[in-house]
Structure formats: C-alpha cells, structure tokens
Enzyme design. Sequence first.
Site, PDB file in Angstrom:
ATOM      1  N   GLY A 119      75.392  25.724 -43.847  1.00 60.34           N
ATOM      2  CA  GLY A 119      75.211  26.633 -42.866  1.00 60.34           C
ATOM      3  C   GLY A 119      74.782  27.917 -43.386  1.00 60.34           C
ATOM      4  O   GLY A 119      74.992  28.994 -42.805  1.00 60.34           O
ATOM      5  N   LYS A 120      73.943  28.065 -44.540  1.00 59.43           N
ATOM      6  CA  LYS A 120      73.679  29.208 -45.266  1.00 59.43           C
ATOM      7  C   LYS A 120      72.734  30.109 -44.765  1.00 59.43           C
ATOM      8  O   LYS A 120      72.840  31.203 -44.739  1.00 59.43           O
ATOM      9  CB  LYS A 120      73.213  29.018 -46.892  1.00 59.43           C
ATOM     10  N   ALA A 144      65.676  21.213 -49.199  1.00 61.27           N
ATOM     11  CA  ALA A 144      66.404  21.968 -48.357  1.00 61.27           C
ATOM     12  C   ALA A 144      66.056  22.283 -46.867  1.00 61.27           C
ATOM     13  O   ALA A 144      64.793  21.917 -46.435  1.00 61.27           O
ATOM     14  CB  ALA A 144      66.492  23.499 -48.977  1.00 61.27           C
ATOM     15  N   GLY A 145      67.205  22.574 -45.914  1.00 61.70           N
ATOM     16  CA  GLY A 145      66.717  22.826 -44.584  1.00 61.70           C
ATOM     17  C   GLY A 145      67.637  23.932 -44.149  1.00 61.70           C
ATOM     18  O   GLY A 145      68.897  23.831 -44.299  1.00 61.70           O
ATOM     19  N   HIS A 146      66.904  24.957 -43.810  1.00 57.38           N
ATOM     20  CA  HIS A 146      67.828  26.307 -43.374  1.00 57.38           C
ATOM     21  C   HIS A 146      67.444  26.341 -41.826  1.00 57.38           C
ATOM     22  O   HIS A 146      66.244  26.568 -41.378  1.00 57.38           O
ATOM     23  CB  HIS A 146      67.556  27.340 -44.298  1.00 57.38           C
ATOM     24  N   THR A 189      71.154  17.227 -57.104  1.00 53.95           N
ATOM     25  CA  THR A 189      69.880  17.547 -57.053  1.00 53.95           C
ATOM     26  C   THR A 189      69.266  18.034 -58.869  1.00 53.95           C
ATOM     27  O   THR A 189      70.318  18.103 -59.558  1.00 53.95           O
ATOM     28  CB  THR A 189      69.629  18.614 -56.211  1.00 53.95           C
ATOM     29  N   GLN A 242      70.724  24.072 -51.291  1.00 54.88           N
ATOM     30  CA  GLN A 242      71.721  23.188 -51.689  1.00 54.88           C
ATOM     31  C   GLN A 242      72.977  23.673 -51.907  1.00 54.88           C
ATOM     32  O   GLN A 242      73.059  24.785 -51.556  1.00 54.88           O
ATOM     33  CB  GLN A 242      71.582  22.318 -53.019  1.00 54.88           C
ATOM     34  N   ARG A 246      57.347  19.051 -70.160  1.00 57.04           N
ATOM     35  CA  ARG A 246      56.417  19.929 -70.180  1.00 57.04           C
ATOM     36  C   ARG A 246      55.067  19.372 -69.904  1.00 57.04           C
ATOM     37  O   ARG A 246      53.849  19.684 -70.603  1.00 57.04           O
ATOM     38  CB  ARG A 246      56.516  20.346 -71.626  1.00 57.04           C
ATOM     39  N   GLY A 257      67.053  14.063 -41.373  1.00 55.81           N
ATOM     40  CA  GLY A 257      67.828  13.594 -40.054  1.00 55.81           C
ATOM     41  C   GLY A 257      69.024  12.434 -40.293  1.00 55.81           C
ATOM     42  O   GLY A 257      69.494  11.924 -39.240  1.00 55.81           O
ATOM     43  N   ASP A 277      74.085  22.117 -47.099  1.00 51.54           N
ATOM     44  CA  ASP A 277      74.242  22.055 -45.484  1.00 51.54           C
ATOM     45  C   ASP A 277      75.613  22.998 -44.951  1.00 51.54           C
ATOM     46  O   ASP A 277      76.349  22.482 -44.228  1.00 51.54           O
ATOM     47  CB  ASP A 277      74.526  20.441 -45.072  1.00 51.54           C
TER      48      ASP A 277
HETATM   49  P1  IMP Z   1      67.068  15.429 -54.142  1.00 44.96           P
HETATM   50  O1  IMP Z   1      67.258  16.814 -54.268  1.00 44.96           O
HETATM   51  O2  IMP Z   1      66.022  15.026 -53.091  1.00 44.96           O
HETATM   52  O3  IMP Z   1      66.465  14.820 -55.480  1.00 44.96           O
HETATM   53  O4  IMP Z   1      68.410  14.628 -53.830  1.00 44.96           O
HETATM   54  C1  IMP Z   1      69.465  14.520 -54.626  1.00 44.96           C
HETATM   55  C2  IMP Z   1      70.758  14.817 -53.760  1.00 44.96           C
HETATM   56  O5  IMP Z   1      71.053  15.756 -53.173  1.00 44.96           O
HETATM   57  C3  IMP Z   1      70.771  13.748 -52.659  1.00 44.96           C
HETATM   58  O6  IMP Z   1      72.231  13.176 -52.667  1.00 44.96           O
HETATM   59  C4  IMP Z   1      70.390  14.546 -51.582  1.00 44.96           C
HETATM   60  O7  IMP Z   1      71.053  14.001 -50.209  1.00 44.96           O
HETATM   61  C5  IMP Z   1      70.900  15.778 -51.854  1.00 44.96           C
HETATM   62  N1  IMP Z   1      70.206  16.884 -51.356  1.00 44.96           N
HETATM   63  C6  IMP Z   1      69.144  17.689 -51.624  1.00 44.96           C
HETATM   64  N2  IMP Z   1      69.064  18.687 -50.836  1.00 44.96           N
HETATM   65  C7  IMP Z   1      69.940  18.920 -50.010  1.00 44.96           C
HETATM   66  C8  IMP Z   1      70.079  19.888 -48.999  1.00 44.96           C
HETATM   67  O8  IMP Z   1      69.393  20.843 -48.990  1.00 44.96           O
HETATM   68  N3  IMP Z   1      71.207  19.609 -48.451  1.00 44.96           N
HETATM   69  C9  IMP Z   1      72.119  18.605 -48.697  1.00 44.96           C
HETATM   70  N4  IMP Z   1      71.999  17.692 -49.631  1.00 44.96           N
HETATM   71  C10 IMP Z   1      70.810  17.755 -50.287  1.00 44.96           C
END
Ligand code: IMP
Length: 430
Positions: free
Chosen positions: A15-16, A39-41, A240, A225, A144, A307, A13
């Site tokens: 802001g990449k 992820a969310g970009h 993650t 991430q 595997r 959200g 997060d």
């Molecule tokens: P997972 O990737 O869904 O297994 O989550 C593992 C941890 O990574 C949690 O704390 C999530 O909130 C965090 N996380 C996963 N993807 C993102 C991301 O794109 N931005 C911020 N935090 C993330």
Amino acid sequence: MPLDIVVGTQWGDEGKGRFVDLLAAGADYVARYNGGDNAGHTVNVGQQIFKLHLIPSGIIHPHTVALIGNGVAVNPKVLITEMETLVESGIEISPERLILSYAAHMITPAHLALDEAQEKARGNAKIGTTLRGIGPAYTSKVARHGLRLVDMLNEANFDHAVEVHVKEINHQLTSLYGAEPQDPGKVADELKGYAVRIVPHIGDISSTLYDALGAGRRVLAEGAQGTLLDLDHGTYPFVTSSTPTAPGALVGLGLGPGYEERVIGVTKSFQSRVGSGPFPTELSGDLANRLRGTGEQPWDEFGTTTGRPRRVGWLDLVLLRYAVRINGITELALTKLDILSGYERIKICIGYRQGDKEFSKLPFGPSDLSGFEPLYEEIPGWQEVIRDARKWEDLPAEARSYILRIEELIGIQIRLVSVGPEREQVVEIS
Ligand code: IMP
C-alpha cells in the site's frame, strides 16, 4: 539532505501508493527507481481512483515533477496508455512534468513473448511472474543487448538496434522454448510509433536531480515491489529482476550516496504475497478468506496489476527486522490496520523454529525459508471500526498496543498508520 525514499518491506502490495501520495504533498520531485508495469499503485482521491503502474503516483499532485529513472524498465505502450488515462482524469502530462531517463531500458514485444515462454517451460517451478516482460527486459540489460529510451533518439540506427535485440530473443524463443519468433521489422515499426509520443519526455534524470537536490528541493523516491522481491536480497529465485530496496533508489536514479534523510518502510499490518515462493506465516481456510476479502471491495487482497488473489498471513517480524537492516529504514508506515478490526486475538510472528533451534533472524537471509516454522506471540484484538480515527488517542487501546508491540520488537518508530483507503484516513504519530 532532502531525499526521502519509500520502500516496501514485504512482497510488494504494502500500500505504498497512498503514503507516496501523502508525502508527495511536500515534495517537488517524485521519482520511480525500479521495476516496470508489474507494479500497481492505487490512490483514492475523493470519488477518483487512480491505478498507476509506471508513472510515479506522486504525479497526482499538480505541483510535482514526476521522474522515471534509469532503474525502471519501461513498456512504451503501457506508458502511453497511462499518460492518456491520466490526461483524461485531468492530470497535466507535459514534457516538463514527466521526464524519462534516457538510460531506462524498454520492455519490447519480444520480452513479453519470452516471459510467457519461460513461465510455461518452468511448469510446476514457475515463478508466477506478472507476464509483463520484466525478467527478460532486465536480462537484456545485463546481457547488453537491450534497447534504451535513448535509442529512440537515434533514428538512423534504430532499425538495426531493434534487429540485434530481437534476433537475440528469437534465438532463445525458438531454440530453447520452441516458441514463435518475433518479426524485427514489425517490432521496430511498433516502437517507432510510440517514439513520437515518448521522445519529448526523454531527459537526464541524474542531472535534474543533482541540480534539484543541490538547490534544496525535496525529492521523494518511490520504490515499486518490496524488499522480499529484491533480486539480491529477496526470496530468490521467487523475486523480481530489479532492486526495490533503498540502495536501488541511488543506482536507479543516478545519484551518489549521502542525500537520504528518511527511509520510510511501508508495512502492511499483515503479510501478503502474489506468485510462488515460501511464506512462513501463510494462512489458509476461513482466516485467510477473511483477511483477503472477496474481491468485491477495492481494498480486498487481489492484485492491482493481474487481479490474482493474494496469499495472506500474519505479520512476520523476522522478515520486517531483515527489511529494516537491508534498507536502512529510519521509520515505518503501517497500512490497513482497519482490516484487523474484529479479531478476538491477533498473532505476530516473532521468531522461527527449525527442529529444536529457535531463530530471531535468518542464518542465510530469506532465500530459503522452507523448514522454518513461525513462533507466534498472541495479542488481544479490537472490535471497533477504526476508519474514523485520525489521532493516536482515537485508536482503541488494543490497536495502540499492537503498534507499540511492533515498535518494541523492531526498534523503529511507526509514524504513519492507514485506517482506510481514503486520502485522509491516516493517523500520524509524532
Ligand atoms: P515479475 O516481476 O513479473 O518478473 O514477477 C516476479 C515475482 O514478483 C512474482 O512473484 C510476481 O507476482 C511478483 N511481483 C512483481 N511485481 C509485483 C508487485 O508490484 N507487487 C507484488 N508482487 C509483485
């Protein structure tokens, strides 16, 4: 060599997306190398806001080819929805423009069920995952019994492969978590439905990139991430399950070392985190509410994917120095400097204290941050709104001092600074 890698230096997060969008203007290929639709970009282009989870945000530029590497975990359902949304927004999605690695693993409905069951079972110790099946999908890969996109090409064996996969997960669902098992036949039918749309896009990313880089074409690798969520180098176990750090770009795209030119570390001007886990500079109360925003504005600190309100705090240079080391960062890009306007004083964490000892770096990396108290340096803030700044000289003297102080303490130059959500709201520092 013409490979640039964009990495997040914090907990995701940062802001990449907006800097990927900027840098993709000069790239021929944009490639995602890790993570999945956790992820969310977000990229703002004029009146249009693009929210991408899986497809590299660089695809918004019509001249780029977008690649999804073997290091990515692909939920085919989410991918198809994203492809359709992009097409509706006028973005061309053809098999020549979007290529998926045959070796990327799939996230299946069984993985989603397992993610949910595991989080429930963790109780108070939950990781706070995005519930997108990420951990279980990478676990299947390592154990595997995962399904790869290439399996979609092998129709004769597909039902059997799905059955093996689902049985493994069902074993865990029922015997460890007392959850409902998944129906292998149903899962296979669902995935076969997606295959029709996905198969034309499956290709060999490693080979495509090898040829492209050899021919001098420019490649931008887009990490999802951030460093502190890296499975090996992050705040384990609150991480993650993939490798967001720069070396992950090589493994996750099937490239050998030696191509990298720039490793651009994207850092928010303050710290934020979603999910559980330690956060030394975390703020609470009014200060936190002010940094986070109310959620009404698109730039407020609420997760793009889930959200959820993000936890927020002052910039932590102990962790930033660590990110520079782990990623081999060659330059920094600072986001959201505009959010720091209006503070009397701004704090930067320059070290930690534990008992009577002080640390400028962590003795055992960031996996155990508990018990470390931040040591702050305070610098004067600025009152001006800086969204119209486009050049170094346009920034107030205090904002420039903030940037220069970070550079001085980290030893890496900040080359890009974002001062607002729009594409052009960037200050390039030469
Ligand atoms: P997972 O990737 O869904 O297994 O989550 C593992 C941890 O990574 C949690 O704390 C999530 O909130 C965090 N996380 C996963 N993807 C993102 C991301 O794109 N931005 C911020 N935090 C993330």
